[in-house]
Each structure stands twice: as structure tokens, then as C-alpha cells.
Design an enzyme around this catalytic site. Structure first.
Site: not given
Length: 436
Positions: A11, A106-107
Site C-alpha cells: 500500500d 496504489d495497492e
């Protein structure tokens, strides 16, 4: 973790804000927030400096300015975020493992089961990944580690930013169960309200509840949440499906939006990515599809309403194959507005399908199709010839002046009389990580 899978959830820390600071290091010490450039804007991401003032995602900009007098506002820039996101995933693919699943911009979930031992320990593998991402991009990240995706997702916030956290099944009673139910992944305000009304306030309350009762309250989602609360979850990390049937790109936001300008900007950036992938493979398509997903947590009452969907899709076909980003964007945007009725958008995606090989589809212009007044772009012709020779073998096609020189040099004993038919595949031409 013996005989169990090792799953990472990577993350990125305050991703949108961090991208602006990585691009311009002079912003690193500022109280930076990211927002759309309009009067009614809300904060989409707050840097950790800004969070110290009580500012968080969803805070109206006017309120954020009251909380922090020297607030620095960066305008949303989705091309920048996609660029950094691609860099991060490239680092994972090239240096760690191909077995990862993109969850959002973003993960991503990463299956490190076969990889971690070469780093000495699971924790060292995670630290090596965090360090390499920072060294090559300037972005910080955190990693949650477990034996399934849900537990990895739940523990990544235990130690942020730049943290590494573990949550194993044998520890859920100490680390997971005490959390308030709204802290559980996929539990939003509507689901929280329903559970609270039935005296379920913590994840432990949910885990120890009667399964049939939870299914009655929440439908199929209740079954999933109950298993998650008891530490059970999916440990399969799946790569993207082959893009040779279709080329697609999706962007899952870490906020929802109904802003028209923001939505169109996202669609455009996704179309650019789809176009770029198609061009690298010499592919064109005749069907453009828009995919939209609105807020996940739509409340348990929806499960009995078969007419309402969480995913919206619409496609349009055209007669001439294309990989032009402007054409793809124009059709995708039109499709979006034909189906959207104002829901807060969480995900936007575009697909190009019914693909054809661009080189093989190149047709010879008839005399009627050549505009003699405009002339011919010889640079474009040279590029077409280069592409054809690249695919079918060197010197299979050349212009008339080159043919004359070639025949003079070789006394008409040209390569057309020789068995020298070398082919180069598309896969060899564009041997990129996303295409494998």
C-alpha cells in the site's frame, strides 16, 4: 507460516500527495493536500504533515484551510499518478515476482511464497521491496503480510507509513477482533448501521455471530464478511487475463467522485494507456467499452433489488479499427454519459476489443484514395515499410529507388530468389512486463 502461502499487500503511503512531492522535492515539508481545482473541492489525499492538523480525505477545502493556515493545495494529476503506479508495479515485476494482483492505483497483492527465502526472511523481503521502491521512485510504502489477502489488507494500516505488519490466523483474537466493525474492509456506513442495530459493534461480535443471521441481514456479502472475521480468506493472487483478446485498463480510486471534469480526466488518462498498449502490439480494435463502478457499500436493502447494479458497462462498435487515443476517448466518454445517472464513481475502466493486427490490416490505397493535391507523407511511408520489414523480415519491401540500387548492386540476383524468410513475432518486438 509453514505450509501456508505468503501474501503481501503493498500500500503506497499517501499516494497522490507523495507523487507530487516525488516530482517536486521542494514540497516534501509542506502541509500538502490534493484536490480538484474547483470551489466545492474536497481533499482526496492529505500528506502526513497535513494529517497532523486533523485533515483527511473527504475534508472540504474551505475547512482544511481553517485547520491549517499554510495549506498547500496540489491539483489532481492522474497522468502523474498512473506514471508512478506503473513504475512501482514494474519494480515488483522485474525484481521480485510476476505473481501480483493490482487492487487499485496504489495497492497490489503479491504472492511471495516462492520468493521470500532468497532474502533470508519474510520481513527482509518486505523491507527490500519498500527500500527499492523508495530508491527508484522517491515514494514510501507499507506492507501487510499474512496467509490470505484479507488479513494482509487488514494489517497494512497497523504500522504506517513505511511500516511492515503481520497478521496470522492464530493472532486474530488479539489483533483483529478488538477492532470496531467499521474498521473492517468492505464495511461502509450502511452495513455498519445494519450491524450496529443488531448489536454487532466489533469484528469479534461479527465472528461469533450466527452465520445464518448474518446472511439474512446482509445477503451474500454477509457470508464473505463472516468468513473474513474468522480469519478465512482467498489466497489466490491472479494476474490480469490475456490482453490479446482485449486490451483494457482500469483505475480504482481511493475516493469517490461525481465531478464531471475529474471523471473525464480519468477516462482520458485510461484511454491513453489503452492506446499505448495497443500501439506497442501493433493492434487496433473496433469495439470500445466503458466500465464504471460506484460506491461498494450500497446497503443490504439493495440485494433484493435485481434491477440495481454496482457495475455499469456500455460498449460501442465502429467500422474502422483504431488505436487512436482521441477516438477511443470520444467513444468511451459518450458511452459513460449514456449510462451514468450521477452515482459517486469509484472505478473507471476502458477496453478495446475485436482486435486486429495493424500491420496485416494495412491495405493498399487505391488511386481514388490518394489526394494528389496534398501530396504523400514519405516519412509515414518509410515508417510503414520499416514496420512491415520488422515483422516479415528485412528487405521484403522497399521503395522503387532502393529497388533499383539494390538490383544494380546485385545484378538482379536479389534476395527474392533466396530462402531467407525470417519472421519476428509481436511478442519479441514488445517484450514488456505487462504483455507477458
Amino acid at each position: 507460516m509453514k505450509n501456508k502461502k505468503v501474501i503481501f499487500l503493498l500500500d503506497m503511503d499517501a499516494f497522490f500527495a507523495s507523487c507530487h512531492m516525488a516530482k517536486d522535492p521542494s514540497l516534501r515539508n509542506k502541509n500538502l493536500v490534493v484536490a480538484s481545482p474547483n470551489r466545492r473541492a474536497i481533499v482526496t489525499t492529505a500528506s502526513y504533515n497535513a494529517r497532523s492538523f486533523g485533515i483527511k480525505a473527504g475534508t472540504p477545502i474551505f475547512q482544511a484551510k481553517e485547520l491549517c493556515k499554510d495549506l498547500y493545495i496540489a491539483n489532481s494529476d492522474f497522468s502523474l499518478y498512473i506514471e508512478f503506479s506503473e513504475k512501482v508495479f514494474e519494480i515488483i515485476y522485474t525484481n521480485f515476482t510476476k505473481d501480483f494482483e493490482v487492487a487499485s492505483i496504489d495497492e497490489c497483492y503479491i504472492d511471495m511464497t516462492k520468493v521470500w527465502k532468497k532474502f533470508g526472511s519474510v520481513k527482509r523481503a518486505a523491507q527490500a521491496m519498500i527500500d527499492m521502491i523508495y530508491e527508484q521512485t522517491g515514494l514510501t510504502s507499507s506492507i501487510g503480510i499474512s496467509t490470505n489477502k484479507f488479513l494482509a489488507k487488514m494489517c497494512v494500516d497497523f504500522n504506517k507509513p513505511k511500516g511492515i505488519s503481520f497478521l496470522l490466523e492464530e493472532d486474530i483474537d488479539k489483533k483483529l477482533w478488538p477492532l470496531e466493525i467499521q474498521k473492517m474492509y468492505m464495511v461502509g456506513p450502511a452495513t455498519q448501521k445494519t450491524l450496529n442495530e443488531n448489536n454487532i459493534f466489533t469484528i469479534k461480535d461479527l465472528a461469533l455471530s450466527d452465520l445464518n443471521k448474518i446472511v439474512d441481514l446482509l445477503g451474500k456479502r454477509g457470508l464473505t464478511l463472516w468468513y473474513w472475521a474468522n480469519g478465512k480468506g482467498d489466497d489466490t493472487v491472479s494476474r490480469e487475463a490475456s490482453e490479446f483478446k482485449s486490451i483494457g485498463n482500469e483505475l480504482t480510486l481511493n475516493f469517490t467522485t461525481t465531478n464531471h471534469e475529474e471523471i473525464e480526466e480519468i477516462i482520458y488518462e485510461v484511454c491513453l494507456k489503452v492506446s499505448d498498449r495497443a500501439k506497442k502490439r501493433y493492434l487496433q480494435g473496433t469495439t470500445i467499452t466503458i466500465v464504471a463502478k460506484y460506491l461498494d457499500d450500497i446497503g443490504p436493502e439493495v440485494y433484493s433489488n435485481k434491477e440495481r447494479k454496482k457495475h455499469l458497462t456500455k460498449q460501442e462498435s465502429i467500422s474502422n479499427p483504431t488505436n487512436d487515443p482521441e477516438i477511443i476517448f470520444s467513444i468511451a466518454k459518450q458511452c459513460f454519459y449514456e449510462l451514468w445517472t450521477g452515482q459517486p464513481i469509484l472505478l473507471l475502466g476502458v477496453r478495446l476489443s475485436n482486435l486486429k493486427n495493424q500491420i496485416e490490416q494495412t491495405k493498399q490505397l487505391s488511386i481514388d484514395e490518394i489526394d494528389l493535391n496534398e501530396g504523400i507523407d514519405y516519412n509515414e511511408i518509410e515508417q510503414i515499410i520499416y514496420n512491415l520489414n520488422l515483422k516479415f523480415g528485412k528487405d521484403k519491401i522497399f521503395t522503387g529507388d532502393k529497388l533499383v540500387k539494390y538490383m544494380e548492386k546485385n545484378m538482379v540476383q536479389s534476395k527474392f530468389l533466396k530462402n531467407d524468410d525470417v519472421h519476428i513475432s509481436n511478442e519479441q518486438i514488445v517484450n514488456k512486463w505487462k504483455n507477458k
